[in-house]
Design a protein around this motif. Structure first.
Motif, PDB file in Angstrom:
ATOM      1  N   TYR A   1       0.840  -1.182   0.000  1.00 60.04           N
ATOM      2  CA  TYR A   1       0.000   0.000   0.000  1.00 60.04           C
ATOM      3  C   TYR A   1       0.883   1.243   0.000  1.00 60.04           C
ATOM      4  N   TRP A   2       0.349   2.304  -0.571  1.00 59.95           N
ATOM      5  CA  TRP A   2       1.003   3.601  -0.579  1.00 59.95           C
ATOM      6  C   TRP A   2      -0.012   4.674  -0.213  1.00 59.95           C
TER       7      TRP A   2
ATOM      8  N   GLY B   1       3.775   0.308   2.939  1.00 58.26           N
ATOM      9  CA  GLY B   1       3.890  -0.907   3.745  1.00 58.26           C
ATOM     10  C   GLY B   1       3.206  -2.080   3.083  1.00 58.26           C
ATOM     11  N   ASP B   2       3.214  -3.209   3.766  1.00 57.41           N
ATOM     12  CA  ASP B   2       2.560  -4.414   3.261  1.00 57.41           C
ATOM     13  C   ASP B   2       1.062  -4.204   3.233  1.00 57.41           C
TER      14      ASP B   2
ATOM     15  N   LEU C   1      -1.245   3.931   9.724  1.00 61.76           N
ATOM     16  CA  LEU C   1      -0.321   3.679   8.628  1.00 61.76           C
ATOM     17  C   LEU C   1       1.133   3.836   9.056  1.00 61.76           C
ATOM     18  N   GLU C   2       1.386   4.755   9.970  1.00 67.59           N
ATOM     19  CA  GLU C   2       2.756   4.980  10.406  1.00 67.59           C
ATOM     20  C   GLU C   2       3.261   3.825  11.260  1.00 67.59           C
TER      21      GLU C   2
ATOM     22  N   HIS D   1       1.154 -11.862   2.464  1.00 70.53           N
ATOM     23  CA  HIS D   1       2.539 -11.531   2.771  1.00 70.53           C
ATOM     24  C   HIS D   1       3.200 -12.549   3.685  1.00 70.53           C
ATOM     25  N   GLN D   2       2.460 -13.575   4.042  1.00 67.70           N
ATOM     26  CA  GLN D   2       3.038 -14.570   4.939  1.00 67.70           C
ATOM     27  C   GLN D   2       2.330 -15.895   4.716  1.00 67.70           C
ATOM     28  N   LEU D   3       3.113 -16.959   4.631  1.00 66.31           N
ATOM     29  CA  LEU D   3       2.552 -18.299   4.524  1.00 66.31           C
ATOM     30  C   LEU D   3       2.166 -18.783   5.923  1.00 66.31           C
TER      31      LEU D   3
END
Length: 692
Positions: free
Chosen positions: A266-267, A280-281, A313-314, A509-511
């Motif tokens: 994400y932005w 971030g993710d 977000l931070e 983002h993670q298995l």
């Protein structure tokens, strides 16, 4: 054409097509603006209520409330009629400063549809083949003076969206590739964007337009009434999705896939120059509803029931809360208020419909402030999309129609409402949810593997009630869990260093690896029991294994990891045109007269291409019958034996067709992964070099 209001269940279908929250979706061609909707007598009646400009009106008690009718049973409810509105339209409400923009929408149908008799459930209106356009009826209403400020009618293309940005009202017509920017008098500037492919947002404070086209993100600056050249943003990404403009118009939230890692991120960008404020993710199963500063209010679309939260977000932290799973819940976040709306339907003994809508308002910590309910019985009715909160008079405003009361605005005075008779929401602080505590050697091994391979292991009581098509039993035997972890480690060590860490993709983002007991099939398409499974559900990339089948754990882990690998390769092939991985190319390695069964339960198949069947080496394409169910199972069978042949070399790779399939799969894996530091030949590739 004009709508007649139908029963809510059918009307809701049309409303979903026309207006969703702050987005207007419709259809139409040939822009035309008109200001002739309000007749002179109606205008005069409204203008008579407007005081002289020097008269000061108390914003805490606007003229709208002076002209209202108070509900007999609930004094916090005020009804305000607006005679200038078209009575046959549904309206969405959008807040525009201290004013209210009411947007009515009407589909424009082609002549063939107009000649048809309307059906009881409005089937033909909902068929896209008949829709040629969308007509917007826009009224800007000032509740402080109880007056109509301006109005406008606009016909747009087949797919349009609307939003408010500061002192501008925006309609984006994707069908005709036009951008309309309107001032408070609803006077329009029109811009043609030939390269417009998808949605976008205009920031009136920075006079910039951000939009997506050709799988990329661009910005245009509005200067001297002209949109400038497009400026590309985030060049190292693909498939950006714009979610929401911040409440102040200074930033925009979006997600996009990183072209290198193939993971979704994400932005938050500054709308002044496109610079990155936060990154971030991404958690793609969350839908961002509003953005204010460094906080997003969002809805979790993966969880059962209702799950909402605030995303910092931070800090990349969540505060979440849950609603009950019965009924239909909707939440909004406005001016520090958490607004809950619940639609309920029941049928009485005499078979009459009973509709009720419950409203509750909380503060940001979940403490109850106000509540009310609306009951409609067996009537035609609707409530508007969008709510407006007038902070000075502390009124929550929405539109309501019923065939009994007609159309009116509801001003809900939150100062008079009682918030003591319902429970607070259970809002959980960041880190409040944690996995079950593990002990001893199991805890040590789990921590070791999670740190090394960057995945998450679930075992013991940390087991879900169900997966898609399968019901898992928890397995709590610590010795069996420890043994399965050791077998998993053996297989993981056969991959090149850093390989497993590359498996996540998109918003996953993670298995997540689940070590369970028996996996029992739950559906027509499932096996009676399964040794393992891989799925994408509830926002997780899941690998589950039945560790009670301890004799075959090495093959199970290898087989299921192949499914994870190919999901990463398939996802990448959507973005990379020359990706090696392709189902069509895989099919080319099979006999011309062969077709996969695409079923786990259909037993009808030919055995002429199986291993150990009559015929020579060049006629054997599959390891066993299970390999012929799906191409993904064919690949996983081959890969599991390529990974474990040191343990159980059955000679499968003596057959050249199977060997050629493995060569191609190996090529696709190298193409889709970062191979820096890999050995010249991996464990599975050794089988490709086996002599015929």
């Amino acid at each position: 054409m004009n709508y007649e209001f139908k029963k809510n269940k059918w009307y809701g279908m049309v409303c979903l097509l026309l207006t969703v929250m702050f987005l207007g979706v419709g259809c139409g061609k040939n822009q035309a603006v008109s200001s002739s909707l309000v007749n002179e007598s109606e205008k005069t009646a409204m203008e008579e209520t407007v005081p002289a400009t020097e008269e000061v009106v108390d914003p805490s008690w606007p003229k709208a409330l002076e002209a209202s009718q108070v509900d007999e049973e609930d004094p916090s409810i005020h009804y305000v009629s607006l005679d200038f509105l078209e009575k046959n339209l549904a309206y969405s409400l959008v807040q525009w400063g201290d004013r209210i923009l009411l947007i009515g929408t009407e589909v424009i149908l082609d002549e063939s549809a107009a000649e048809q008799e309307p059906s009881g459930d409005w089937e033909y209106e909902c068929e896209e083949d008949h829709i040629t356009g969308m007509r917007y009826f826009c009224y800007l209403y000032d509740p402080l003076y109880h007056r109509l400020v301006s109005e406008m009618t606009l016909e747009t293309g087949a797919y349009s969206m609307h939003s408010i940005s500061g002192d501008s009202f925006i309609i984006l017509d994707m069908d005709q590739r036009k951008l309309y920017i309107m001032d408070e008098n609803l006077n329009s500037q029109e811009y043609f964007l030939p390269d417009l492919d998808s949605n976008g947002y205009f920031s009136s404070i920075n006079q910039t337009f951000l939009y997506t086209s050709d799988q990329k993100l661009y910005m245009r600056k509005l200067e001297n009434g002209v949109l400038g050249e497009k400026k590309p943003l985030l060049d190292d990404t693909a498939y950006p999705i714009l979610y929401t403009l911040s409440l102040d118009g200074k930033s925009v939230f979006l997600t996009a896939t990183n072209s290198g890692t193939m993971e979704e991120e994400y932005w938050v960008l500054d709308t002044a120059d496109g610079s990155v404020l936060y990154r971030g993710d991404s958690t793609g199963y969350y839908y961002m509803l509003s953005l204010s500063g460094d906080t997003c209010f969002s809805r979790d679309e993966s969880a059962p029931g209702c799950r909402y939260g605030w995303w910092n977000l931070e800090k990349q932290e969540w505060r979440e809360f849950y609603a009950q799973e019965d009924g239909e819940y909707y939440y909004e976040w406005q001016a520090g208020l958490l607004i809950e709306k619940r639609n309920l339907y029941s049928q009485s003994d005499d078979a009459e419909n009973n509709w009720k809508v419950e409203w509750k308002v909380y503060d940001e910590d979940g403490r109850p402030l106000s509540q009310m309910e609306r009951t409609y019985g067996d009537t035609d009715w609707y409530q508007s999309d969008g709510r407006v909160y007038l902070e000075d008079c502390q009124c929550l405003v929405f539109a309501e129609y019923s065939d009994v009361s007609g159309f009116r605005l509801i001003f809900w005075d939150l100062r008079q409402a009682d918030g003591e008779n319902f429970e607070a929401l259970d809002i959980m602080e960041p880190g409040e949810l944690s996995k079950p505590v593990l002990e001893g050697k199991v805890a040590e091994k789990v921590a070791e593997l999670e740190e090394k391979y960057e995945f998450r292991i679930h075992c013991g009581e940390d087991c879900p009630e169900s997966f898609v098509d399968y019901i898992p039993e928890p397995e709590t035997d610590p010795d069996l869990i420890l043994y399965s972890l050791e077998q998993l480690e053996i297989i993981l060590e056969r991959f090149p260093e850093g390989f497993v860490q590359q498996l996540p993709f998109g918003s996953y983002h993670q298995l997540h690896i689940y070590l369970t007991g028996t996996l029992t099939g739950n559906g027509d398409y499932a096996l009676d029991t399964a040794g393992g499974l891989v799925n994408e559900e509830d926002g997780q990339l899941i690998l589950a294994a039945d560790i009670r089948q301890s004799y075959s754990l090495n093959t199970t882990f290898s087989h299921e990891l192949s499914h994870v690998i190919e999901r990463k390769l398939e996802y990448r092939s959507r973005f990379v045109e020359d990706a090696v991985f392709s189902e069509q190319r895989w099919e080319s390695y099979n006999p011309d007269d062969f077709a996969y069964r695409y079923s786990y339960t259909d037993a009808e198949t030919s055995d002429e291409y199986y291993c150990y069947q009559p015929g020579g080496e060049d006629d054997t394409y599959f390891i066993d019958s299970y390999s012929t169910t799906y191409p993904t199972e064919d690949r996983a069978r081959i890969f599991e034996y390529a990974m474990t042949r040191q343990d159980m070399d059955a000679g499968y790779f003596d057959y050249s067709p199977i060997r050629e399939k493995l060569k191609y799969y190996s090529e696709a894996i190298r193409d889709g992964m970062d191979t820096e530091g890999w050995p010249e030949v991996t464990v599975w590739e050794e089988c490709c070099q086996q002599e015929e």
